[in-house]
Each structure stands twice: as C-alpha cells, then as structure tokens.
Design a protein around this motif. Structure first.
Motif, PDB file in Angstrom:
ATOM      1  N   TRP A 111       0.816  -1.205   0.000  1.00 24.81           N
ATOM      2  CA  TRP A 111       0.000   0.000   0.000  1.00 24.81           C
ATOM      3  C   TRP A 111       0.859   1.269   0.000  1.00 24.81           C
ATOM      4  O   TRP A 111       0.391   2.340  -0.399  1.00 24.81           O
ATOM      5  N   LEU A 114       1.302   3.606  -3.241  1.00 22.84           N
ATOM      6  CA  LEU A 114       0.381   4.677  -3.639  1.00 22.84           C
ATOM      7  C   LEU A 114       0.918   6.066  -3.259  1.00 22.84           C
ATOM      8  O   LEU A 114       1.042   6.935  -4.126  1.00 22.84           O
ATOM      9  N   CYS A 117       4.095   6.963  -5.355  1.00 18.46           N
ATOM     10  CA  CYS A 117       3.847   7.473  -6.708  1.00 18.46           C
ATOM     11  C   CYS A 117       3.279   8.890  -6.667  1.00 18.46           C
ATOM     12  O   CYS A 117       3.713   9.770  -7.427  1.00 18.46           O
ATOM     13  N   PHE A 118       2.329   9.114  -5.779  1.00 17.68           N
ATOM     14  CA  PHE A 118       1.692  10.421  -5.694  1.00 17.68           C
ATOM     15  C   PHE A 118       2.687  11.482  -5.218  1.00 17.68           C
ATOM     16  O   PHE A 118       2.751  12.588  -5.780  1.00 17.68           O
ATOM     17  N   TYR A 164      -0.837   4.150   6.720  1.00 15.54           N
ATOM     18  CA  TYR A 164       0.548   4.546   6.475  1.00 15.54           C
ATOM     19  C   TYR A 164       1.216   5.007   7.773  1.00 15.54           C
ATOM     20  O   TYR A 164       1.583   6.182   7.914  1.00 15.54           O
TER      21      TYR A 164
END
Length: 356
Positions: A111, A114, A117-118, A164
């Motif tokens: 996870w 994500l 990348c962002f 996170y």
C-alpha cells in the motif's frame, strides 16, 4: 487525449528513436545520480545497484519514485532537455526512499506504493513551480520539492495512521555516558555519503562514493571532507552515538561541501575553504533543525544543506562572486575549472541546462 499524446511523442522525438523505454531508463539513471549533484547515468546505475544491495525494498521504492516523477514531467510537457538531464527525477526518488525509511509497516508493504507514486509526481509540479521563481536570482531548485513533500506527508499521515504509519523522528540528543569509539566514528564518515540516499550500510555507501568518484574526483574528495566536517560538528555538539556511527551527522555536511566545492563555484583554494565552511555550517544547521523538528517527531532531512548552499550562492563578496558559475553553465567541477576562461570571455556556445 490522443492528440496530446501525439504532441508529447513529437516533442521528445520518440517516434524517431522507437526506444522510449531505453531513453526513460537513461533519464531515470541521470535522475538517480542528480541526488549527489552528478549528471552521469553510469553513476546512477552504480547507486541504484548499491541501494538494491542494501535493501531490495528500498531499491524498488527508489526506482518507482524516479520513474513516477520523470514520467509525470513527460506527461505534463516539461522541457525535454530538463527531462533528459534527469532534473525531474531526483526529488521523486528521495521522497520515495524517505517514505520507506520512516514507514513502520515494514518492508514489502504494498500500500505504500500509492503515496510513493503520488508524492514523487507532486515533486515534479513543485519543481516546475519553483523554477521560474528561483531563476530570478540564478538559484537552483535543488531538493526543495523533496523536503517540502516529505514533511507534508509525515504531517498528513501521523505515526498512528492505520494505512501509512511511520516512525517519529528523534532529536540528536545528548552524547551517551559511555566512551565514544573512534574507529566507529571514522567508519561513519563514508556512511555519511551513503546517508544522502538514506543508506546506512558500509558496502553500498562505498559504492555510492565510488559513483561520485566516477563522475568527479573533486566532488568525491569534498563529499568525504564534508562528511568528516559534519561528524566533527556532531562531536562538538555531543550528539548521540547513533547519529555519529550511522553517518546521519555527516550527510548534510557532505552535500554542503560538494555544492560549493567546485560545482556552483570554480574550484580554487578560496572556494575549497569556502566549501569546508559550508560543510560545518550545514552540519550545525542540521543539528539545530533536527532538535527543533524532532521535538514534534519530524526529520530535518536535507533542509540544512539546501538552505545553506542557497545562502552561499546569494553572497555578494567580490572575492567569491568572481568564482560563481551561472546555473545554466554548471557541469562537473573539473569541466568548470577548465572552462572558466571561456565563460569569462562570454562564450556560451557549450551551455547545458543544469539544476541540482
């Protein structure tokens, strides 16, 4: 959308080469090397191999980060020369590496890809936005995007986030009562170079240093001198042994010393002393910022070196201004040294758009 993609393909001449994947790999490897202020895909390949050796998970995150930020630059139509020089890759790589280091979810937590990348893509937008602002003073964007994005990410998620979670950063603190081991402190000097990539293993750190040496022996010398200066600064401020032994005390000094010692200023005995002073100032500023930000669980990252080199570039002393290299003409220190007379004569035919 099809028309826009055709425009992107024509802009980067991808139709002619038919080798977009290979081009993207070279651009990304240049982006990897840009973290250490180098513009050499071979150096980038060595560094990436060192990261995979130290931690395959960190290597994967770094690869994904540099690809995400570089591809974002291609999609939004950033200057092709900047993209091919790797200028839109290094901030994304650093963001992804630090996300992995501070994550408390452990390795192979998918996870995390994500926000990696962002966050990496966001660096490209920040780089594009800051460039025209800093260009007014002939200043590099450097790693301002990385420092901004990683702090915002850690503030946004918090240590107890269910998706996170991350470790809290701790201040350098006070030196422990037990004796400092000199040999381990010396070992921390090359580790300071590796910590530029959040790498705390000796073998990979030596490979990273070798990658710097491959690009520029002068920069490798200043990297070691800067890391040693940072370690001495840490000893003088009685920071924790963990910071000294792991190289965390030295990496801002290494960056500060490399930036001034031949990269943004033509190498001379004056700029060499100036670089050593920049290393000490970067290290002391890092200790101060680490104590300040660590009180709320945030890392100082490379704010100290970034701010210090920027301030050094703004100095107006004539004895130093004479050695100042315009950002658009910055290359390897050895090349800068050979080309000084050419720049003074106003010949700009061999320019390269460079930002670190």
């Amino acid at each position: 959308m099809l028309i826009y993609m055709n425009y992107i393909l024509d802009t980067f001449k991808l139709r002619e080469s038919k080798l977009f994947v290979l081009q993207l790999a070279v651009w990304s490897l240049r982006g990897v090397a840009r973290v250490i202020l180098a513009n050499n895909p071979l150096s980038g390949a060595l560094i990436l191999a060192a990261l995979y050796w130290a931690s395959p998970w960190q290597g994967l995150l770094g690869t994904l980060g540099v690809l995400a930020s570089t591809l974002t630059a291609v999609i939004i139509g950033q200057d092709s020369a900047e993209v091919s020089a790797g200028l839109h890759g290094f901030n994304g790589m650093l963001v992804s590496l630090l996300m992995g280091v501070f994550s408390s979810a452990g390795d192979w937590y998918w996870w995390l890809l994500l926000p990696v990348c962002f966050g990496s893509a966001t660096c490209t937008f920040l780089f594009s936005g800051l460039s025209p602002l800093l260009d007014r003073w002939d200043l590099p964007v450097a790693v301002f995007p990385f420092n901004i994005v990683i702090v915002l990410y850690l503030l946004c998620t918090g240590p107890n986030n269910p998706y996170y979670p991350h470790h809290l950063a701790t201040p350098p603190g006070a030196l422990e009562l037990n004796a400092t081991q000199l040999d381990t402190v010396v070992r921390g000097i090359p580790l300071g170079v590796g910590q530029i990539y959040a790498c705390g293993a000796l073998g990979p750190s030596l490979i990273i240093l070798g990658a710097v040496l491959l690009y520029s022996p002068l920069m490798a010398l200043h990297a070691l001198l800067g890391s040693a200066a940072g370690t001495l600064a840490g000893l003088s401020m009685a920071v924790r042994h963990a910071s000294l032994y792991s190289g965390l005390s030295g990496f801002n000094g290494a960056l500060g010393c490399m930036g001034v010692g031949g990269l943004f200023f033509t190498f001379s005995w004056r700029t060499h002393l100036f670089a050593i002073a920049s290393a000490f100032l970067s290290a002391y500023a890092d200790i101060a910022l680490s104590n300040l930000l660590g009180s709320v669980g945030l890392p100082a990252c490379s704010w100290a070196a970034t701010l210090m080199v920027t301030l050094m570039l703004l100095l107006t002393g004539q004895s130093l201004a004479a050695y100042r290299i315009p950002i658009g003409q910055v290359k390897a220190p050895e090349h800068n040294l050979r080309s000084r007379s050419q720049w003074e004569s106003g010949n700009t035919s061999d320019r390269e758009s460079t930002d670190v």
